[in-house]
Design a protein around this motif. Structure first.
Motif, short mmCIF file in Angstrom:
data_model
loop_
_atom_site.label_atom_id
_atom_site.label_comp_id
_atom_site.label_asym_id
_atom_site.label_seq_id
_atom_site.Cartn_x
_atom_site.Cartn_y
_atom_site.Cartn_z
N LEU A 238 0.85 -1.18 0.00
CA LEU A 238 0.00 0.00 0.00
C LEU A 238 0.89 1.23 0.00
O LEU A 238 1.91 1.29 0.69
N MET A 239 0.49 2.24 -0.79
CA MET A 239 1.22 3.49 -0.88
C MET A 239 0.23 4.64 -0.70
O MET A 239 -0.83 4.67 -1.31
N ILE A 240 0.59 5.61 0.16
CA ILE A 240 -0.30 6.71 0.52
C ILE A 240 0.47 8.02 0.37
O ILE A 240 1.64 8.11 0.75
N GLY A 241 -0.19 9.02 -0.18
CA GLY A 241 0.43 10.33 -0.33
C GLY A 241 -0.56 11.44 -0.03
O GLY A 241 -1.76 11.31 -0.26
N LEU A 242 -0.05 12.55 0.49
CA LEU A 242 -0.86 13.74 0.76
C LEU A 242 0.03 14.97 0.58
O LEU A 242 1.17 14.99 1.05
N ARG A 243 -0.50 15.98 -0.13
CA ARG A 243 0.30 17.18 -0.40
C ARG A 243 -0.59 18.41 -0.34
O ARG A 243 -1.74 18.39 -0.78
N GLY A 244 -0.06 19.49 0.24
CA GLY A 244 -0.79 20.75 0.33
C GLY A 244 0.09 21.92 -0.03
O GLY A 244 1.31 21.91 0.20
N PRO A 262 -2.84 30.48 -7.17
CA PRO A 262 -3.42 29.18 -6.81
C PRO A 262 -2.96 28.65 -5.46
O PRO A 262 -1.85 28.94 -4.99
N THR A 263 -3.82 27.87 -4.83
CA THR A 263 -3.44 26.94 -3.77
C THR A 263 -4.07 25.60 -4.10
O THR A 263 -5.05 25.53 -4.84
N TYR A 264 -3.52 24.51 -3.55
CA TYR A 264 -4.02 23.19 -3.96
C TYR A 264 -3.75 22.15 -2.88
O TYR A 264 -2.90 22.31 -2.00
N TRP A 265 -4.53 21.06 -2.98
CA TRP A 265 -4.34 19.84 -2.20
C TRP A 265 -4.45 18.65 -3.15
O TRP A 265 -5.19 18.71 -4.13
N ASP A 266 -3.74 17.59 -2.86
CA ASP A 266 -4.00 16.32 -3.55
C ASP A 266 -3.66 15.17 -2.62
O ASP A 266 -2.87 15.30 -1.68
N GLY A 267 -4.30 14.02 -2.87
CA GLY A 267 -4.07 12.83 -2.06
C GLY A 267 -4.19 11.59 -2.91
O GLY A 267 -4.91 11.56 -3.91
N GLN A 268 -3.47 10.54 -2.51
CA GLN A 268 -3.42 9.31 -3.29
C GLN A 268 -3.33 8.10 -2.36
O GLN A 268 -2.61 8.13 -1.36
N ILE A 269 -4.07 7.04 -2.69
CA ILE A 269 -3.94 5.74 -2.05
C ILE A 269 -3.89 4.70 -3.16
O ILE A 269 -4.78 4.66 -4.01
N ARG A 270 -2.85 3.88 -3.18
CA ARG A 270 -2.74 2.85 -4.21
C ARG A 270 -2.24 1.56 -3.59
O ARG A 270 -1.25 1.54 -2.85
N GLY A 271 -2.94 0.47 -3.87
CA GLY A 271 -2.55 -0.84 -3.38
C GLY A 271 -2.07 -1.74 -4.50
O GLY A 271 -2.26 -1.45 -5.69
N SER A 272 -1.45 -2.84 -4.15
CA SER A 272 -1.00 -3.84 -5.12
C SER A 272 -1.09 -5.21 -4.47
O SER A 272 -0.44 -5.46 -3.45
N PHE A 273 -1.91 -6.09 -5.08
CA PHE A 273 -2.14 -7.40 -4.49
C PHE A 273 -2.17 -8.46 -5.59
O PHE A 273 -2.83 -8.29 -6.61
N GLY A 274 -1.45 -9.54 -5.38
CA GLY A 274 -1.46 -10.65 -6.32
C GLY A 274 -0.29 -10.64 -7.28
O GLY A 274 0.53 -9.73 -7.32
N ASP A 275 -0.24 -11.73 -8.08
CA ASP A 275 0.84 -11.94 -9.04
C ASP A 275 0.22 -12.09 -10.43
O ASP A 275 -0.66 -12.93 -10.64
N PRO A 276 0.66 -11.26 -11.42
CA PRO A 276 0.07 -11.36 -12.76
C PRO A 276 0.17 -12.74 -13.38
O PRO A 276 -0.71 -13.14 -14.15
N ALA A 277 1.22 -13.51 -13.03
CA ALA A 277 1.42 -14.82 -13.63
C ALA A 277 0.61 -15.92 -12.94
O ALA A 277 0.56 -17.05 -13.43
N LYS A 278 -0.02 -15.60 -11.83
CA LYS A 278 -0.82 -16.58 -11.11
C LYS A 278 -2.30 -16.23 -11.25
O LYS A 278 -2.89 -16.41 -12.30
N LEU A 279 -2.90 -15.71 -10.18
CA LEU A 279 -4.31 -15.34 -10.26
C LEU A 279 -4.51 -13.93 -10.80
O LEU A 279 -5.65 -13.52 -11.03
N GLY A 280 -3.42 -13.23 -11.03
CA GLY A 280 -3.53 -11.86 -11.52
C GLY A 280 -3.23 -10.85 -10.43
O GLY A 280 -3.26 -11.16 -9.23
#
Length: 736
Positions: A238-244, A262-280
């Protein structure tokens, strides 16, 4: 009793590998124990290795450096490698990515993005130094590729379409570069898997999160701050990011009152589960971007007017990847929300405008690799719901918020596409024809886009590339609004052709030369609404219309247009890049001409029927370089760009008129300087950077507008200055 073998206990060690003298991290160094346990260093020179407690030695190898033997004295180790001067026998293992038979796209490595002056550590800002990319006033964001409009370029991240590449103001992209693995900018000639864009394409790919342990990093800067974390979760990562940002209050004292900040905010959550060569492998992800832009008059006591813009978009998706040997399946389902609103205040009265938009889509493609090339095909569906326009008034007698009469709109675009790649004589010649067939839900059309890419390997190092294709683009939902738009408006298209030659990277040199020609038809042009008084004016360009170009895909404004416009652009692009050792250099130059017609004429072949595109830039030169000096890296970048066309004002008696695109603004010049200082520590690294943009504080002219003052009672065209010196100062915290 017989002897029982007991496995030696293991321990985990970590460390960093640096270049002796410069303290520069070495990526890809091999760290090995006597028993054969092995690890490779990452981009920042770090590694982690589990070794038996009885072993105390390591051997370290890296290309271009002398072999090194290190002694393990604890759980953390620092290793410095000396450059090798050995000219004897060298055994190299080289790899090359498979040829894709595609039009030339320009790339920068992560290292180069970090050290490119004027980029502020941002991948998309760094991309603006590449050939084929035009400059937008104030660096406001958006991408002008080969003379097309910003609305003609689509941006995707992991196959998910997003409404804009940059935060408002163009200070940085909406997604942190530290969470990306690569960026590909294709100015034209992209393949049939992408559509609904008649200009260029930007595709961003996020990197996989690390799964060995949790890490926390981030940055603290003068203009914004960020925090990132990544680590193992439920057998995956899991990868999480937050920026202001706090750009506006810092820059506000140094700019004119009417400059939007300008002013801004952004946020991100990204996961990775499994193996492409197996179940995906599945990569669930959610990210958002929020922007606020206002001049500093807004909301201040004693000021009679002001304007502010708020933008928010959210995306949620679950990309899935599965492989069966030579067969690859990729599926990307996604949903989202865009919301952009305006607020303006004048004479104590205020108005608000907002129109939410809810998009979603599904992309799926299947690829079969063969000995003679590949077969590839898939579907690309996208749906949307555009709500009614909401207009509110405060300080007037009209009462509370109300709708202005525009209708809701719902649609689905569905495309099927396929391509085949046939290679002959090894990889010396290959042709890749493709076909995309799509039905646009907004217009009810079925459009067909044939495309072909060819490459010929002229020598072991030189490749000739040609591309030819048609690229359709549907109108925006607001343009076909049944109340205020034109429900009979159809799609437009651009026929693109390019030919280029590039040289395989050798001795650190990367070079390419490309020529292109684009011809567009049926462009939607703003016209007087039938039944209303014709108060329309010819296209005059200027900062207001330019910013509308940047935002018209996001606004949802209902505008009456007709398919009477045409465009043409042509030019040449040159890039020379070298990155060897402590030296980095980049030279990119674009010569181009971009023109439009806004209404049918009896003599469409006459030059009198064409006028310059408001972002036409004949010459665009970028020169950048940097060098390591001990523990420091110092660099500079120069931009020299032709001024945009504008419409000068002339007075005839008591009448003031504009000559459409009769003048050109002065040449734009900017010099940026950058300095980096890095400290490598057992737990990670600190990198202090100072990236000063427009270091000469040159007041470039970004526009001109007719105005009156005491010295000019008859009026004159007043220069609108660009941004002053802008410092990007920050400290990066890079975990090991």
């Amino acid at each position: 009793m017989g002897n029982v073998a007991v496995a030696a206990p293991m321990r985990s060690i970590h460390g960093v590998v640096l270049a002796a003298g410069t303290k520069r991290p070495i990526e890809g160094a091999t760290v090995m124990t006597p028993s054969g346990d092995i690890a490779a260093t990452d981009l920042d020179g770090y590694f982690q290795l589990d070794v038996p407690a009885t072993e105390h030695d390591l051997s370290v190898e890296a290309v271009g450096y002398a072999s090194h033997a290190a002694r393990i004295m604890g759980d953390s180790i620092r290793i410095e490698l000396a450059p090798t001067e050995d000219k004897g026998e060298t055994i190299e293992i080289q790899g090359k990515a498979p040829e894709q038979t595609k039009s030339l796209s320009y790339t920068l490595t992560q290292d180069e993005i970090r050290i490119l002056p004027g980029a502020g550590n941002d991948a998309l800002r760094a991309a603006q130094a590449l050939p084929g990319v035009g400059r937008i006033p104030y660096g406001f964001g958006g991408l002008v590729l080969r003379g097309t409009s910003p609305r003609d370029t689509s941006i995707y991240i992991d196959g998910i379409e997003v409404p804009m590449a940059f935060h408002f103001g163009g200070m940085t992209s909406f997604y942190p570069s530290s969470m990306l693995s690569d960026l590909t900018l294709t100015a034209g000639g992209f393949d049939a898997s992408y559509g609904r864009a008649q200009g260029g394409l930007v595709t961003l790919t996020t990197r996989e999160p690390r799964t060995d342990k949790w890490r926390v990093g981030g940055s603290a800067g003068l203009l914004d701050s960020s925090l990132t974390a990544e680590g193992p979760v439920a057998g995956g990562g899991l990868m999480i990011g937050l920026r202001g940002s706090y750009f506006a209050p810092i820059v506000d004292p140094f700019v004119a009152d009417d400059i939007p900040l300008p002013t801004y905010w952004d946020g991100q959550i990204r996961g990775s589960f499994g193996d492409p060569a197996k179940l995906g492998r599945v990569n669930p992800m959610v990210f958002f971007s929020r922007d606020h832009v206002a001049n500093h008059l807004t909301g201040l006591p004693g000021h009679e007017s002001g304007i502010s813009i708020n933008s928010l978009f959210i995306r949620a998706a679950a990309p899935y990847l599965k492989t069966w040997g030579p067969l690859t399946l990729h599926i990307v389902p996604w949903v989202g929300m865009n919301k952009l609103s305006f607020s303006s205040t004048s004479d104590g009265q205020s108005e608000t405008f907002t129109r939410p938009f809810y998009p979603g889509g599904l992309r799926a493609d299947l690829t079969r690799d063969t000995s003679w090339g590949h077969l590839r095909g898939g579907l690309d569906a996208e749906s949307g719901y555009l709500s009614q326009t909401q207009v509110g008034d405060v300080g007037r007698s009209v009462g509370p918020a109300h709708t202005n009469g525009s209708a809701t709109t719902t649609w689905t675009d569905l495309a099927f596409w396929g391509e085949g790649r046939l290679k002959l004589d090894g990889e010396r010649f290959a042709i890749k024809p493709g076909l995309r067939v799509e039905r646009y839900g907004l217009t009810g059309e079925v459009v067909v886009d044939p495309r072909v890419n060819i490459h010929e390997q002229l020598t072991d190092t030189l490749t000739l590339r040609e591309s030819l294709g048609r690229f359709h683009q549907p109108p925006t939902p607001g343009d076909v609004d049944p109340v205020d738009g034109n429900p009979n408006l159809k799609s437009s298209y651009i026929d693109q052709a390019s030919i280029g030659i590039d040289r395989e990277p050798q001795d650190g040199w990367v070079t390419s030369l490309t020529g292109f020609y684009n011809s567009g038809h049926n462009l939607g042009v703003s016209m007087p609404t039938p039944g209303q008084i014709d108060s329309s004016q010819p296209s005059m360009g200027g900062l207001g219309p330019t910013f509308e170009l940047l935002l018209e895909k996001q606004l949802g404004f209902a505008t009456f247009r007709e398919n009477v416009g045409r465009m043409r652009s042509y030019g040449a692009e040159l890039m020379v890049k070298r990155h060897v050792g402590r030296w980095f250099g980049l030279a990119s130059y674009t010569w181009s001409k971009s023109q439009r017609t806004d209404a049918p004429t009896s003599d469409v072949g006459s030059m009198l029927s064409w006028h310059p595109f408001e972002l036409d830039q004949r010459h665009n030169l970028n020169l950048a370089g940097s060098v390591e000096l001990g523990a420091w890296r110092l660099g500079a970048r120069m931009q020299l760009v032709s001024g945009n066309p504008y419409s000068p004002s002339i007075r005839t008696g008591d009448t003031v008129t504009q000559v459409p695109f009769g003048g050109t603004l002065p040449m734009f010049f900017q010099l940026d300087l950058r300095a980096d200082r890095r400290w490598s520590l057992p737990w990670g690294a600190l990198n202090l950077y100072l990236d000063i943009q427009n270091v000469t504080n040159r007041r470039n002219v970004e526009g001109r507008e007719f105005t009156y003052d005491a010295d000019h009672p008859l009026g004159y065209d007043k220069d609108i200055p660009g941004l002053p010196l802008v410092p990007f100062v920050g400290l990066e915290f890079i975990p090991r």
